[in-house]
Scaffold this motif. Structure first.
Motif, PDB file in Angstrom:
ATOM      1  N   GLY A   1       5.484   2.790   4.200  1.00  0.00           N
ATOM      2  CA  GLY A   1       6.457   3.576   3.414  1.00  0.00           C
ATOM      3  C   GLY A   1       6.497   5.037   3.846  1.00  0.00           C
ATOM      4  N   MET A   2       6.755   5.924   2.883  1.00  0.00           N
ATOM      5  CA  MET A   2       6.882   7.353   3.212  1.00  0.00           C
ATOM      6  C   MET A   2       5.569   7.965   3.686  1.00  0.00           C
ATOM      7  N   ALA A   3       4.452   7.310   3.390  1.00  0.00           N
ATOM      8  CA  ALA A   3       3.166   7.798   3.920  1.00  0.00           C
ATOM      9  C   ALA A   3       3.171   7.749   5.447  1.00  0.00           C
TER      10      ALA A   3
ATOM     11  N   VAL B   1      -7.962  -6.684   0.415  1.00  0.00           N
ATOM     12  CA  VAL B   1      -7.091  -5.524   0.662  1.00  0.00           C
ATOM     13  C   VAL B   1      -6.868  -4.755  -0.640  1.00  0.00           C
ATOM     14  N   ILE B   2      -7.028  -3.420  -0.553  1.00  0.00           N
ATOM     15  CA  ILE B   2      -6.645  -2.546  -1.666  1.00  0.00           C
ATOM     16  C   ILE B   2      -5.415  -1.769  -1.214  1.00  0.00           C
ATOM     17  N   ILE B   3      -4.367  -1.794  -2.038  1.00  0.00           N
ATOM     18  CA  ILE B   3      -3.166  -1.006  -1.761  1.00  0.00           C
ATOM     19  C   ILE B   3      -3.150   0.152  -2.739  1.00  0.00           C
ATOM     20  N   VAL B   4      -3.120   1.372  -2.232  1.00  0.00           N
ATOM     21  CA  VAL B   4      -3.045   2.534  -3.128  1.00  0.00           C
ATOM     22  C   VAL B   4      -1.576   2.926  -3.228  1.00  0.00           C
ATOM     23  N   GLY B   5      -0.997   2.786  -4.437  1.00  0.00           N
ATOM     24  CA  GLY B   5       0.403   3.130  -4.658  1.00  0.00           C
ATOM     25  C   GLY B   5       1.250   1.901  -4.908  1.00  0.00           C
ATOM     26  N   GLY B   6       1.897   1.866  -6.064  1.00  0.00           N
ATOM     27  CA  GLY B   6       2.721   0.713  -6.450  1.00  0.00           C
ATOM     28  C   GLY B   6       4.197   1.017  -6.409  1.00  0.00           C
ATOM     29  N   GLY B   7       4.660   1.742  -5.365  1.00  0.00           N
ATOM     30  CA  GLY B   7       6.099   1.937  -5.142  1.00  0.00           C
ATOM     31  C   GLY B   7       6.649   0.762  -4.333  1.00  0.00           C
ATOM     32  N   PRO B   8       7.876   0.896  -3.800  1.00  0.00           N
ATOM     33  CA  PRO B   8       8.485  -0.248  -3.097  1.00  0.00           C
ATOM     34  C   PRO B   8       7.669  -0.758  -1.914  1.00  0.00           C
ATOM     35  N   SER B   9       7.101   0.147  -1.108  1.00  0.00           N
ATOM     36  CA  SER B   9       6.355  -0.336   0.071  1.00  0.00           C
ATOM     37  C   SER B   9       5.060  -1.024  -0.349  1.00  0.00           C
TER      38      SER B   9
ATOM     39  N   HIS C   1       5.260  10.174  -0.309  1.00  0.00           N
ATOM     40  CA  HIS C   1       5.238  11.496   0.338  1.00  0.00           C
ATOM     41  C   HIS C   1       3.846  12.122   0.319  1.00  0.00           C
ATOM     42  N   ASP C   2       3.041  11.799  -0.694  1.00  0.00           N
ATOM     43  CA  ASP C   2       1.700  12.417  -0.821  1.00  0.00           C
ATOM     44  C   ASP C   2       0.742  11.977   0.284  1.00  0.00           C
ATOM     45  N   ALA C   3       0.892  10.763   0.783  1.00  0.00           N
ATOM     46  CA  ALA C   3      -0.045  10.180   1.762  1.00  0.00           C
ATOM     47  C   ALA C   3      -1.492  10.512   1.351  1.00  0.00           C
ATOM     48  N   SER C   4      -1.843  10.164   0.131  1.00  0.00           N
ATOM     49  CA  SER C   4      -3.111  10.598  -0.476  1.00  0.00           C
ATOM     50  C   SER C   4      -4.341  10.075   0.261  1.00  0.00           C
ATOM     51  N   VAL C   5      -4.289   8.847   0.769  1.00  0.00           N
ATOM     52  CA  VAL C   5      -5.478   8.301   1.443  1.00  0.00           C
ATOM     53  C   VAL C   5      -5.635   8.987   2.801  1.00  0.00           C
ATOM     54  N   VAL C   6      -4.519   9.130   3.500  1.00  0.00           N
ATOM     55  CA  VAL C   6      -4.519   9.809   4.805  1.00  0.00           C
ATOM     56  C   VAL C   6      -5.122  11.210   4.637  1.00  0.00           C
ATOM     57  N   LYS C   7      -4.744  11.891   3.545  1.00  0.00           N
ATOM     58  CA  LYS C   7      -5.222  13.278   3.333  1.00  0.00           C
ATOM     59  C   LYS C   7      -6.734  13.341   3.148  1.00  0.00           C
TER      60      LYS C   7
ATOM     61  N   GLU D   1     -14.801  -1.880  -3.118  1.00  0.00           N
ATOM     62  CA  GLU D   1     -14.905  -2.158  -1.683  1.00  0.00           C
ATOM     63  C   GLU D   1     -13.813  -3.136  -1.238  1.00  0.00           C
ATOM     64  N   SER D   2     -13.367  -2.934   0.008  1.00  0.00           N
ATOM     65  CA  SER D   2     -12.368  -3.870   0.572  1.00  0.00           C
ATOM     66  C   SER D   2     -12.487  -3.884   2.083  1.00  0.00           C
ATOM     67  N   LYS D   3     -11.941  -4.932   2.684  1.00  0.00           N
ATOM     68  CA  LYS D   3     -11.951  -5.013   4.148  1.00  0.00           C
ATOM     69  C   LYS D   3     -10.926  -4.040   4.731  1.00  0.00           C
ATOM     70  N   LEU D   4      -9.817  -3.869   4.017  1.00  0.00           N
ATOM     71  CA  LEU D   4      -8.748  -2.975   4.478  1.00  0.00           C
ATOM     72  C   LEU D   4      -8.178  -2.204   3.292  1.00  0.00           C
ATOM     73  N   VAL D   5      -7.697  -0.991   3.575  1.00  0.00           N
ATOM     74  CA  VAL D   5      -6.984  -0.200   2.564  1.00  0.00           C
ATOM     75  C   VAL D   5      -5.596   0.108   3.122  1.00  0.00           C
ATOM     76  N   ILE D   6      -4.586   0.015   2.260  1.00  0.00           N
ATOM     77  CA  ILE D   6      -3.220   0.386   2.671  1.00  0.00           C
ATOM     78  C   ILE D   6      -2.809   1.631   1.889  1.00  0.00           C
ATOM     79  N   ASP D   7      -2.414   2.686   2.619  1.00  0.00           N
ATOM     80  CA  ASP D   7      -1.902   3.889   1.953  1.00  0.00           C
ATOM     81  C   ASP D   7      -0.413   3.704   1.718  1.00  0.00           C
ATOM     82  N   ALA D   8      -0.032   3.490   0.440  1.00  0.00           N
ATOM     83  CA  ALA D   8       1.376   3.335   0.050  1.00  0.00           C
ATOM     84  C   ALA D   8       1.709   4.390  -0.999  1.00  0.00           C
ATOM     85  N   THR D   9       1.128   5.585  -0.836  1.00  0.00           N
ATOM     86  CA  THR D   9       1.288   6.617  -1.872  1.00  0.00           C
ATOM     87  C   THR D   9       2.518   7.503  -1.649  1.00  0.00           C
TER      88      THR D   9
END
Ligand code: 48H
Length: 263
Positions: A227-229, A34-42, A181-187, A171-179
Motif C-alpha cells: 500500500g502507501m507504505a 504473519v502479522i499485518i500492521v494496519g487494517g486499511g485496504p492493502s 502514509h505513516d510506514a510505521s514499521v519501516v520507520k 512473534e511471527s515469521k513475517l511482518v507486513i507494514d500496511a500502515t
C-alpha cells in the motif's frame, strides 16, 4: 411482531464470555505466521488472501474500526474509484461498480459498500484482528524482523505521568507494514539506521499505481511493505483518491509472503 423473549443470561456471564474468548484467541495468536500492521485496504486485502491460503494471520489496527482510508473516496466524498485492472478485485469481493462516463478503465463504487465487503471478506477467510492496538516497536532477531511490540492505543493517549504501561511482544515469521502514509514499521528500522525511507513523492497518478505494485516486496529480512507504505519507503509518486493499487499491492504482498513461507 410477536413478543420476543431473550435467553436468561446474567451480566457476569456476558463479561466472562468476552474475557475468556478474547484471552483464548490472543494467546493463540501470540505466535503466528504473519502479522499485518494496519487494517486499511492493502492490509485487509493481504490478510484475506493469506487466510484464504491457510496462513495463520493477525491484523493489528490502532483504531476501533477497520478500513483506513477506504471508507471515503477523497475530500470527504464516499465514492471510490479504481482503475483497470483492479475492478476484477471488486468483482471477486462482490462490490457493485460502474464505468465512469466515457473514461475507459475508470470505475466508481460506493465506498461504504466496498469497504464493508472487504472487511467481511478478510474475516470470512479467517484473518484475526486486534483492534485498538498500536505498533510500539519491532522484534528483531539476528537482523530479521521476527514480530512486533504492541500496546493498547489508549495508553499513548494517557498523560505522560500515568502512561507507564509496558507493551507486549507478538512473534511471527513475517511482518507486513500496511500502515499507509505513516510506514510505521519501516520507520522503526529507520530509527536504528537499518534502512532509509525515501518519503512519499508528489502526485502522478499514471506512474504511481504500477510502481507501488512493482515495489511491493520484502524491504528488509522479515518485513514486507504494501500500500502507501511502499510509496513512503521507496519515494514513489502518490496516486490520490484511487484505490486499485492498494488492493493489488495487498494481493501481491500476500503472494510474496506465501512464497517466503513456502506454503
Ligand atoms: C497500528 C496503524 C498504525 C500503527 C497506522 O492509510 P490506510 O488506508 O493505508 P493503505 O496503504 O492500505 O491505503 C492507503 C489509502 O487509504 C490512501 O491513503 C491513498 C490511496 N492515498 C493516496 C494519496 O496520494 O494520498 O490504512 C492504514 C491503517 C489505518 O487503519 C491506520 O489506523 C493503521 O493502518 N495504522 N495501526 N499501529 N502504528 N499506523
Amino acid at each position: 411482531m410477536k413478543a420476543v423473549e431473550f435467553s436468561p443470561v446474567s451480566e457476569s456471564q456476558i463479561t466472562r464470555a468476552i474475557v475468556a474468548e478474547f484471552a483464548k484467541e490472543f494467546e493463540n495468536y501470540v505466535e503466528t505466521e504473519v502479522i499485518i500492521v494496519g487494517g486499511g485496504p492493502s492490509g485487509l486485502m493481504a490478510g484475506k488472501e493469506l487466510a484464504a491460503s491457510g496462513v495463520k494471520v493477525l491484523i493489528i489496527e490502532r483504531n476501533n474500526y477497520l478500513g483506513g482510508g477506504f471508507w471515503l473516496g477523497g475530500f470527504l466524498m464516499n465514492k471510490l474509484t479504481v482503475r483497470s485492472p483492479a475492478e476484477r478485485i471488486l468483482d471477486e469481493l462482490g462490490v457493485p461498480y460502474k464505468e465512469y462516463g466515457k473514461v475507459k478503465g475508470l470505475y466508481v463504487a460506493d465506498a461504504p459498500h466496498a469497504c464493508s465487503k472487504l472487511i467481511a471478506a478478510a474475516c470470512d477467510a479467517g484473518a484475526k484482528i486486534l483492534n485498538m492496538t498500536a505498533l510500539d516497536d519491532v522484534v528483531l532477531h539476528n537482523e530479521k524482523v521476527s514480530g512486533v511490540v504492541v500496546n493498547w492505543t489508549a495508553v499513548s493517549a494517557l498523560p505522560r505521568e500515568i502512561a507507564c504501561v509496558d507493551p507486549v511482544s507478538l512473534e511471527s515469521k513475517l511482518v507486513i507494514d500496511a500502515t499507509g502514509h505513516d510506514a510505521s514499521v519501516v520507520k522503526k528500522l529507520e530509527e536504528r539506521g537499518l534502512l532509509k525511507a525515501k518519503g512519499q513523492g508528489a502526485m502522478w497518478v499514471e506512474r504511481s499505481e504500477d510502481l507501488v505494485v512493482e515495489h511491493t516486496s520484502e524491504l528488509y529480512p522479515g518485513l514486507i511493505v504494501t500500500g502507501m507504505a511502499v510509496s513512503a519507503a521507496y519515494g514513489l509518486p502518490r496516486m490520490g483518491p484511487t484505490f486499485g493499487a492498494m488492493l493489488v499491492s495487498g494481493k501481491k504482498a500476500a503472494e510474496v509472503a506465501i512464497e517466503k513461507l513456502g506454503v
